[in-house]
Design a protein around this motif. Structure first.
Motif, mmCIF file in Angstrom:
data_model
loop_
_atom_site.group_PDB
_atom_site.id
_atom_site.type_symbol
_atom_site.label_atom_id
_atom_site.label_comp_id
_atom_site.label_asym_id
_atom_site.label_seq_id
_atom_site.Cartn_x
_atom_site.Cartn_y
_atom_site.Cartn_z
ATOM 1 N N LEU A 86 -11.368 -0.500 165.937
ATOM 2 C CA LEU A 86 -10.014 -0.945 166.293
ATOM 3 C C LEU A 86 -9.229 0.162 166.989
ATOM 4 O O LEU A 86 -8.360 -0.114 167.829
ATOM 5 N N ALA A 87 -9.535 1.406 166.655
ATOM 6 C CA ALA A 87 -8.835 2.521 167.312
ATOM 7 C C ALA A 87 -9.117 2.539 168.805
ATOM 8 O O ALA A 87 -8.261 2.964 169.596
ATOM 9 N N THR A 88 -10.305 2.080 169.215
ATOM 10 C CA THR A 88 -10.597 2.049 170.657
ATOM 11 C C THR A 88 -9.732 1.033 171.384
ATOM 12 O O THR A 88 -9.566 1.120 172.600
ATOM 13 N N LEU A 89 -9.177 0.047 170.644
ATOM 14 C CA LEU A 89 -8.262 -0.922 171.250
ATOM 15 C C LEU A 89 -6.807 -0.497 171.098
ATOM 16 O O LEU A 89 -5.898 -1.235 171.497
ATOM 17 N N GLY A 90 -6.567 0.668 170.497
ATOM 18 C CA GLY A 90 -5.197 1.152 170.358
ATOM 19 C C GLY A 90 -4.528 0.732 169.072
ATOM 20 O O GLY A 90 -3.311 0.867 168.942
ATOM 21 N N TYR A 91 -5.297 0.264 168.078
ATOM 22 C CA TYR A 91 -4.729 -0.131 166.778
ATOM 23 C C TYR A 91 -5.129 0.934 165.758
ATOM 24 O O TYR A 91 -6.274 0.982 165.306
ATOM 25 N N PHE A 92 -4.156 1.763 165.361
ATOM 26 C CA PHE A 92 -4.452 2.897 164.491
ATOM 27 C C PHE A 92 -3.947 2.688 163.066
ATOM 28 O O PHE A 92 -4.205 3.514 162.190
ATOM 29 N N THR A 93 -3.198 1.618 162.814
ATOM 30 C CA THR A 93 -2.719 1.328 161.450
ATOM 31 C C THR A 93 -3.038 -0.113 161.073
ATOM 32 O O THR A 93 -2.146 -0.876 160.703
ATOM 33 N N PRO A 94 -4.294 -0.518 161.177
ATOM 34 C CA PRO A 94 -4.621 -1.911 160.845
ATOM 35 C C PRO A 94 -4.736 -2.093 159.329
ATOM 36 O O PRO A 94 -4.903 -1.141 158.553
ATOM 37 N N ASP A 113 -5.926 -7.493 160.136
ATOM 38 C CA ASP A 113 -4.599 -7.620 160.739
ATOM 39 C C ASP A 113 -4.352 -6.319 161.501
ATOM 40 O O ASP A 113 -4.197 -5.255 160.898
ATOM 41 N N THR A 114 -4.356 -6.390 162.816
ATOM 42 C CA THR A 114 -4.331 -5.166 163.629
ATOM 43 C C THR A 114 -3.032 -4.393 163.522
ATOM 44 O O THR A 114 -3.012 -3.173 163.704
ATOM 45 N N GLY A 115 -1.924 -5.088 163.264
ATOM 46 C CA GLY A 115 -0.648 -4.414 163.309
ATOM 47 C C GLY A 115 -0.213 -4.173 164.751
ATOM 48 O O GLY A 115 -0.877 -4.605 165.702
ATOM 49 N N PRO A 116 0.885 -3.451 164.972
ATOM 50 C CA PRO A 116 1.372 -3.226 166.344
ATOM 51 C C PRO A 116 0.404 -2.385 167.167
ATOM 52 O O PRO A 116 -0.270 -1.497 166.646
ATOM 53 N N ALA A 117 0.359 -2.679 168.446
ATOM 54 C CA ALA A 117 -0.476 -1.892 169.360
ATOM 55 C C ALA A 117 0.199 -0.567 169.683
ATOM 56 O O ALA A 117 1.431 -0.462 169.716
ATOM 57 N N THR A 118 -0.606 0.444 169.938
ATOM 58 C CA THR A 118 -0.090 1.744 170.349
ATOM 59 C C THR A 118 0.263 1.713 171.826
ATOM 60 O O THR A 118 -0.528 1.244 172.656
ATOM 61 N N ALA A 154 3.400 5.125 181.290
ATOM 62 C CA ALA A 154 4.254 4.912 180.121
ATOM 63 C C ALA A 154 4.655 3.444 180.039
ATOM 64 O O ALA A 154 4.975 2.804 181.045
ATOM 65 N N GLY A 155 4.627 2.917 178.802
ATOM 66 C CA GLY A 155 4.946 1.511 178.587
ATOM 67 C C GLY A 155 3.730 0.616 178.507
ATOM 68 O O GLY A 155 3.837 -0.536 178.066
ATOM 69 N N ARG A 156 2.566 1.116 178.911
ATOM 70 C CA ARG A 156 1.330 0.331 178.867
ATOM 71 C C ARG A 156 0.638 0.525 177.513
ATOM 72 O O ARG A 156 0.672 1.610 176.937
ATOM 73 N N ALA A 157 0.001 -0.529 176.995
ATOM 74 C CA ALA A 157 -0.728 -0.438 175.742
ATOM 75 C C ALA A 157 -1.901 0.526 175.894
ATOM 76 O O ALA A 157 -2.634 0.480 176.889
ATOM 77 N N PHE A 158 -2.076 1.385 174.892
ATOM 78 C CA PHE A 158 -3.151 2.376 174.941
ATOM 79 C C PHE A 158 -4.441 1.772 174.408
ATOM 80 O O PHE A 158 -4.461 1.143 173.344
ATOM 81 N N THR A 159 -5.531 1.953 175.155
ATOM 82 C CA THR A 159 -6.880 1.644 174.681
ATOM 83 C C THR A 159 -7.806 2.758 175.129
ATOM 84 O O THR A 159 -7.515 3.457 176.110
ATOM 85 N N GLN A 160 -8.918 2.914 174.408
ATOM 86 C CA GLN A 160 -9.871 3.942 174.809
ATOM 87 C C GLN A 160 -10.454 3.639 176.184
ATOM 88 O O GLN A 160 -10.633 4.529 177.017
ATOM 89 N N GLY A 161 -10.754 2.349 176.448
ATOM 90 C CA GLY A 161 -11.283 1.983 177.759
ATOM 91 C C GLY A 161 -10.295 2.259 178.875
ATOM 92 O O GLY A 161 -10.658 2.767 179.943
ATOM 93 N N GLY A 162 -9.004 1.927 178.635
ATOM 94 C CA GLY A 162 -7.994 2.211 179.643
ATOM 95 C C GLY A 162 -7.805 3.690 179.880
ATOM 96 O O GLY A 162 -7.586 4.141 181.013
ATOM 97 N N TRP A 163 -7.899 4.486 178.803
ATOM 98 C CA TRP A 163 -7.773 5.941 178.902
ATOM 99 C C TRP A 163 -8.922 6.522 179.711
ATOM 100 O O TRP A 163 -8.721 7.354 180.611
#
Length: 602
Positions: A86-94, A113-118, A154-163
């Motif tokens: 899930l961290a690779t999709l930007g979810y660090f507090t699921p 439950d992923t919680g808010p996206a980073t 800035a403002g874009r959802a963080f993902t490992q693939g996007g990074w």
């Protein structure tokens, strides 16, 4: 995560609560007949797809003797695995809960439950090497491009693939021009998990500026080795540019001398004079090309082309074409020398043609000798031309009168063409301008001086919905009224490439008897709106077009009267260029006409 470090702002909770009942549920991939347990993933669709593909727990379903204790251990490991994925999709507090449901075969339930996206809160892109200190306009523009086209702002959802994609894109932009050995010196993704934010940093090391050295050619046997660098046009001392190397390859393969060409600059070479390694595959010395085609102006067409790449004795390249069709049959031979060190090349042309416009038949002959030069965007040619034309009716009777296009002349001409499009075959933006300027003397009847000027232009501008194309052409021949000018120096218009809604060369000067002859003044304009055609919300290779064309030909400026054509069409962006099909209505003739053609030419 490769080439990055993650700094967590707060510890992730060790225990998780049960997810709400509204979370979507879907079974994992179908279990094999011998599976020890099933997996039920209860999460959003994107998360389900990720876990199906990469969850480590899937590997153990085929273990036949798996006991309860081992399964419990795997379930504990699965929770950690899920969090890492899930961290690779930007979810660090699921919130992740892995439970077991009893049955004939145990079911491992993974509720997420992923919680808010980073979200990216800040991006810092810095440079070192030559690009960091250079005041050259190209270096400044390159820095601005890298920052402006950063894929994870800035403002874009963080993902490992996007990074990873953003870093790769930045490095591609760095090495595309000037800095062949450029690389990422450091990259940092600072994750604040409780705040669901990410601060990104990238430091790009350009290394030294690379300038091209001499070209090293391999693969040339039957042609002059100097032909390759002269056609490639990559002068020593110029800054490295990958796009320029690609264009040079295309020039080599499009010259007719080479079937293949590959250009390479070694990053390990001397940056101040990096040799260009050119490997080419030579085309046959002689070749015959047969062709067939169809146009709405001329109907079916057949052609034969004979090419000799090195004529014995002079070493010039000769291309001879014979085209057979109902309206415009022709035969032409063009001979060209190899370019000199400045890019200029001698050329000679001979052509005979027959033009049938349904009212008159014009026979033309032309001889031309001159020089031409091609650069990145500009082509120039200077030549002397001797031409002759005779005109007759459909019944074979000669046409009398000074304005019928019969005559002969000798002239000196200069042609300048600039092309600034984003593609040579299927442009979507840019502009082009062409200027022809010539003058000479008529040779039929009383010798008389004349001067001829033609200006044409094309402008393509993208719009929010589609693209606007504006085309124009204007021409004038200045001479005494008694001058017997050949039809090849005068103007007629109408047809697929000029004013749609009218036949080939249908627009001209109408004589009292109804015959249409060429005139001394020309004005053509066109406005076209091109819009992509979408299917199921996706853009296809087809476009629709609405257009309005207008053209006029006269013997005096005051007699110019526009013939207007309006219509609609379809474009298919084929590999060889746009295939156009247009249905146009000629306002003057009150008739519809279908126009078809392929390719882009300016």
């Amino acid at each position: 995560m490769t080439a990055s470090k993650f700094v967590l702002g707060a510890a992730i909770a060790a225990a998780s609560l049960l997810l709400p009942h509204h979370v979507a549920a879907q079974a994992a991939r179908p279990a094999p007949a011998t599976a020890s347990f099933d997996i039920d993933i209860r999460a959003s669709e994107a998360v389900r797809d990720l876990l199906r593909r990469h969850l480590e727990l899937n590997r153990y379903r085929d273990v036949a003797d798996l006991d309860d204790a081992e399964l419990a251990r795997l379930m504990t490991l699965a929770e950690r695995d899920v969090r890492e994925l899930l961290a690779t999709l930007g979810y660090f507090t699921p919130r992740v809960l892995v439970t077991r449901e009893p049955g004939p075969r145990p079911v491992v339930v993974i509720a997420v439950d992923t919680g808010p996206a980073t979200v990216v809160s800040d991006v810092a892109i810095t440079f070192e090497g030559d690009i960091a200190t250079s005041t050259d306009a190209d270096a400044i523009r390159q820095r601005e491009t890298i920052r402006g086209e950063w894929l994870l702002p800035a403002g874009r959802a963080f993902t490992q693939g996007g990074w990873d994609d953003a870093k790769a894109q930045a490095q591609r932009e760095l090495v595309l021009k000037r800095y062949l050995a450029g690389q990422i010196a450091e990259s940092t993704a600072d994750i604040d998990a409780p705040a669901h934010s990410a601060r990104l940093g990238v430091r790009l090391d350009s290394g030294p500026l690379y300038r091209l050295g001499e070209m090293q050619v391999t693969g040339v046997k039957r042609y002059d080795p100097s032909l390759v660098p002269r056609l490639a046009r990559l002068p020593p001392g110029s800054a490295y540019d990958r796009d320029q190397l690609i264009q040079a390859q295309l020039r080599l393969t499009g010259s007719g001398y080479f079937d293949s060409a590959f250009l390479l600059v070694d990053p390990q070479s001397d940056p101040s004079a990096a040799p260009v390694q050119a490997t080419v595959g030579e085309a046959p010395l002689q070749k015959v090309v047969l062709g067939v085609g169809l146009t709405t102006d001329s109907g079916a067409r057949a052609s034969v082309q004979y090419i000799h790449n090195r004529v014995p004795g002079i070493g010039w390249r000769a291309v001879t074409d014979v085209n057979i069709d109902r309206k415009t049959p022709s035969a032409q031979t063009e001979w060209t020398a190899i370019p000199d060190e400045r890019g200029w090349r001698w050329g000679a042309l001979g052509r005979i043609e027959r033009l049938d416009d349904d009212t008159l038949i014009t026979h033309g002959q032309r001889l031309r000798l001159g020089r031409q030069r091609s650069e990145e965007h500009i082509e120039r040619s200077v030549y002397l031309q001797l031409e002759r034309a005779t005109v007759q009716t459909q019944a074979g009777l000669p046409v009398t009168g000074l304005e019928n296009g019969a005559g002969s002349a000798i002239s000196a001409n200069y042609v300048w063409t600039g092309r600034y499009f984003d593609s040579d075959t299927s442009p979507t933006r840019g502009w082009g301008v062409g200027i022809e300027f010539g003058g000479g003397f008529t040779l039929t009847g009383q010798r008389s001086p004349f001067q001829r000027t033609v200006v044409r232009g094309l402008w393509l501008r993208p719009l929010a919905q589609g693209r606007l194309q504006i085309r124009g052409e204007a021409g004038a021949v200045l001479a005494r009224s008694a001058a017997e000018l050949p039809a090849t120096q005068l103007f007629r218009t109408g047809g697929d490439t000029s004013v749609r809604g009218y036949g080939l060369r249908e627009i001209g000067v109408t004589l009292p008897g109804g015959q249409v002859v060429p005139g001394r003044y020309l004005a053509v304009g066109s406005v076209e709106w091109q819009r992509p055609i979408e299917w199921n919300g996706r853009r296809t290779a087809f476009e629709s077009a609405l257009f309005a064309d207008a053209g006029a030909v006269a013997s005096r400026v005051g007699d110019l009267r526009a013939a207007v054509g309006v219509g609609a069409g379809v474009r298919w962006m084929s590999p060889v260029g746009p295939l156009q099909a247009d249905l146009a209505y000629g306002v003057r003739t009150h008739k519809f006409r279908l126009h078809m053609r392929v390719g882009f030419v300016f």
